[in-house]
Scaffold this active site. Structure first.
Site, short mmCIF file in Angstrom:
data_model
loop_
_atom_site.label_atom_id
_atom_site.label_comp_id
_atom_site.label_asym_id
_atom_site.label_seq_id
_atom_site.Cartn_x
_atom_site.Cartn_y
_atom_site.Cartn_z
N GLY A 31 -30.11 -41.03 -25.66
CA GLY A 31 -30.54 -41.35 -24.65
C GLY A 31 -30.75 -42.80 -24.03
O GLY A 31 -30.42 -43.83 -24.69
N HIS A 34 -26.91 -46.21 -21.24
CA HIS A 34 -26.16 -47.49 -20.50
C HIS A 34 -24.75 -47.31 -20.43
O HIS A 34 -24.03 -46.41 -20.90
CB HIS A 34 -26.68 -48.87 -21.13
N HIS A 37 -22.72 -45.92 -23.45
CA HIS A 37 -22.62 -44.37 -23.32
C HIS A 37 -21.82 -43.84 -22.54
O HIS A 37 -21.05 -42.78 -22.92
CB HIS A 37 -24.06 -43.81 -23.29
N GLN A 61 -34.80 -40.44 -38.50
CA GLN A 61 -34.13 -41.76 -38.83
C GLN A 61 -34.82 -42.96 -38.42
O GLN A 61 -34.51 -44.21 -38.70
CB GLN A 61 -32.58 -41.89 -37.93
N LYS A 149 -20.53 -50.48 -32.23
CA LYS A 149 -21.56 -51.26 -32.52
C LYS A 149 -22.18 -50.64 -33.57
O LYS A 149 -22.83 -51.59 -34.44
CB LYS A 149 -22.62 -51.37 -31.22
N SER A 185 -27.00 -52.09 -25.43
CA SER A 185 -28.05 -51.26 -26.56
C SER A 185 -29.04 -50.61 -25.61
O SER A 185 -29.75 -51.67 -24.66
CB SER A 185 -28.35 -52.21 -27.73
#
Ligand code: PAF
Length: 281
Positions: A31, A34, A37, A61, A149, A185
C-alpha cells in the site's frame, strides 16, 4: 472494483474467473501507492484479462526494531487510485486473516537471500516468501508482477516459484523514478526536505558507476570505492551496503564481466533507501 477482505472469498472469485477462462495478473503491495505501483497495475491490466492488487503491510517481514508500526498507510486513497486504474479487485486482508492464532509455517529461500538486504534484515525474506506464497494461494494468479527496485526480492520470488513448482509467471518491472532521479518508494515520505538532496546521491552514484564501466573500469573494488565516496561526501548518509553482485546468485563479484547488479542500501537520517542498476560491461 471489488474489495475483498477474506481469503475464502478471494479464492471463490478467482476460481470463478479461472473457470471462465480468464487470466489473472496479480500485483502484491504493502500500500501507500505511488506511480511505481500504478505502473505495475497498468502492466497487470495488459498482461491478464483480470487484474488484482493486494494491499497488506506484512508484519512477518519486519524485525521488532523496524518501522512496521509507522509504515505509511492510507487505504482509502489507495483504493481510489486502484479504482482509477481500472483493475478488477483489491485484496485487503487483516493481519488476523493472514496470521490466525496458531500460525507457525514459514518459507525460507536459503542462498540468494544471504547477501544485501538479507544480511542487514535477517528475517525479511522469510517473511516476504511466506506472505507472497499465502497471497498466491488466495489470489491464484497466472502471473505476478514485482518491481526491480527490490531486485533481490524479485530474484528470491523467482527462485521460490521455481523450487516449489508454483505454476505462476513472475514478471519484473523497471524502477520508476521521480523527475530528479530518486527511485519511487513509499518510504520516501519519511524524508525531510533537507534530506532530499542527500537521497539523490544514490541514483547519481549509479550513474557514476555506469560511466566508470563505460570508460573501461572493471575492478569491483575501484567502482565501489567511487560509489561509496560519492554517497558519503558531504555527510548525512550512512551506507548499509554498496555491492556488486551476480544478478542470479546475488553473490559478490570481484570483476564486472557481463551483467552485474550494483545494489545500494543507504540510511539518510532515519530513512533506509535502496536502489540498484544492472551494469553491462
Ligand atoms: O515489495 C513489497 O511491497 C512487499 O515486500 C511484498 C512483496 C508486497 C510482500 O509483503
Amino acid at each position: 472494483m471489488r474489495i475483498i477482505e477474506n481469503i475464502a472469498e478471494m479464492r471463490r472469485i478467482s476460481d470463478t474467473w479461472r473457470a471462465e477462462g480468464e487470466r489473472i495478473a496479480f500485483v502484491p503491495t504493502m500500500g501507500y501507492l505511488h506511480e511505481g505501483h500504478l505502473s505495475l497495475l497498468r502492466a497487470a491490466r495488459e498482461l491478464g484479462t483480470r487484474s488484482v492488487i493486494s494491499i497488506f503491510v506484512n508484519p512477518t517481514q519486519f524485525a521488532p526494531t523496524e518501522d512496521f508500526a509507522s509504515y505509511p498507510r492510507d487505504l482509502r486513497k489507495d483504493l481510489d487510485l486502484c479504482a482509477q486504474t481500472g483493475i478488477d479487485a483489491a485484496f485487503v486482508p487483516t493481519a488476523e486473516e493472514m496470521y490466525p492464532e496458531g500460525f507457525q509455517t514459514f518459507i525460507e529461500v536459503t542462498r540468494v537471500t544471504q547477501n544485501l538486504c538479507g544480511a542487514s534484515r535477517p528475517i525479511f525474506f522469510r517473511g516476504v516468501a511466506t506472505v507472497v506464497t499465502k497471497l498466491f494461494n488466495a489470489v491464484k494468479p497466472h502471473s505476478a508482477l514485482f518491481g526491480q527496485k527490490d531486485f533481490q526480492q524479485l530474484v528470491t520470488i523467482r527462485r521460490m516459484v521455481k523450487d516449489l513448482n508454483m505454476d505462476i509467471e513472475i514478471v519484473g518491472h523497471p524502477i520508476i523514478r521521480e523527475k530528479d532521479g530518486l527511485a519511487m518508494s513509499s518510504r520516501n515520505t519519511y524524508l525531510r526536505a533537507d534530506e532530499r538532496p542527500v537521497a539523490l546521491r544514490l541514483s547519481r552514484s549509479l550513474q557514476l558507476a555506469r560511466q566508470l564501466v563505460n570508460s573501461g573500469e572493471r575492478n569491483a573494488a575501484a567502482i565501489l570505492a567511487a560509489v561509496s565516496d560519492s554517497i558519503t561526501a558531504g555527510g548525512g548518509a550512512t551506507i548499509d551496503y554498496a555491492r556488486l553482485c551476480d544478478t542470479e546468485t546475488i553473490e559478490d563479484v570481484e570483476v564486472v564481466d557481463g551483467p552485474t547488479l550494483l545494489a545500494l542500501a543507504v540510511w539518510v537520517g532515519k530513512t533506509r533507501l535502496i536502489d540498484n542498476c544492472v551494469l553491462e560491461s
